[in-house]
Design a protein around this motif. Structure first.
Motif, PDB file in Angstrom:
ATOM      1  N   HIS A  80       0.271  -1.354  -0.169  1.00 10.72           N
ATOM      2  CA  HIS A  80       0.151   0.238   0.097  1.00 10.72           C
ATOM      3  C   HIS A  80       0.840   1.142   0.192  1.00 10.72           C
ATOM      4  O   HIS A  80       0.992   2.944  -0.720  1.00 10.72           O
ATOM      5  CB  HIS A  80      -0.852   0.153   1.130  1.00 10.72           C
ATOM      6  N   PHE A 130      -3.268  -3.683  -5.209  1.00 13.01           N
ATOM      7  CA  PHE A 130      -3.034  -3.748  -4.193  1.00 13.01           C
ATOM      8  C   PHE A 130      -3.705  -4.230  -3.301  1.00 13.01           C
ATOM      9  O   PHE A 130      -3.217  -4.629  -2.104  1.00 13.01           O
ATOM     10  CB  PHE A 130      -3.175  -2.134  -3.395  1.00 13.01           C
ATOM     11  N   SER A 132      -5.757  -3.388  -1.137  1.00  6.34           N
ATOM     12  CA  SER A 132      -5.984  -2.351  -0.152  1.00  6.34           C
ATOM     13  C   SER A 132      -6.634  -0.982  -0.391  1.00  6.34           C
ATOM     14  O   SER A 132      -7.513  -1.249  -1.107  1.00  6.34           O
ATOM     15  CB  SER A 132      -4.491  -1.919   0.363  1.00  6.34           C
ATOM     16  N   PHE A 134      -7.268   1.000  -1.606  1.00  8.05           N
ATOM     17  CA  PHE A 134      -6.387   2.712  -3.184  1.00  8.05           C
ATOM     18  C   PHE A 134      -7.230   2.679  -3.971  1.00  8.05           C
ATOM     19  O   PHE A 134      -7.697   1.894  -4.908  1.00  8.05           O
ATOM     20  CB  PHE A 134      -5.202   2.189  -2.946  1.00  8.05           C
TER      21      PHE A 134
END
Length: 179
Positions: A80, A130, A132, A134
């Motif tokens: 991240h 990812f 995460s 984002f």
């Protein structure tokens, strides 16, 4: 996901924040790539950032007031933070993007800052996953071109569109490659 010029921007902002940051972005259906029509881009980004700011609270997931808890492990934190560093070099962070390990309340655990970054559609953030919180955002002029870009990924797990135009819905349904 696509936000067209005819979209209800309030609904789109709320839906995008929930999808991108719900379950800390650690689900296969999390929104990670967002294409916004240039005619509504600036207005939408303002709404998206405002909605994220009022919705996403980070901390102990056992506390009801917190929307996001930690992510799975240190490797995910590193991934991240790497995405954030690269986004800062190739675009602009418009929300989040800090290293939460420097905050005392987030020092014990794998907490990451939910991040929204304006990036060119060629950035790797539009191809890589990812897992995460984002969200990469870019502008588009033509829905057909944007869908072609979105289809050019290895993992097109889910897709969505915010529009009030039935023709855009039909085009999306006929041409998106996801599922």
């Amino acid at each position: 996901t696509f936000v067209t010029a005819s979209a209800d921007l309030d609904k789109a902002a709320q839906g995008c924040v929930r999808s991108a940051f719900g379950l800390t972005g650690q689900k296969c259906s999390a929104l990670s790539r967002l294409y916004v029509h240039e005619a509504v881009y600036d207005a939408f980004i303002k709404k998206l950032v405002a909605k994220a700011g009022e919705t996403v609270k980070i901390g102990d997931p056992a506390k009801q007031e917190n929307y996001m808890g930690p992510i799975i492990n240190e490797k995910a934190v590193t991934r991240h933070l790497g995405a954030i560093d690269e986004a800062q070099k190739n675009g602009k962070i418009v929300f989040g993007g800090t290293d939460l390990r420097k905050k005392s309340e987030c020092a014990n655990g794998h907490f990451v800052d939910p991040t929204i970054a304006e990036l060119p559609a060629t950035a790797r953030h539009f191809k890589d996953e990812f897992f995460s919180p984002f969200l990469a955002v870019t502008k588009f002029k033509d829905l057909k071109e944007a869908i072609t870009l979105a289809n050019n990924v290895e993992y097109g797990l889910t897709a969505g569109i915010f529009t009030e135009d039935k023709n855009e819905i039909q085009y999306f349904m006929d041409h998106i490659e996801a599922g």
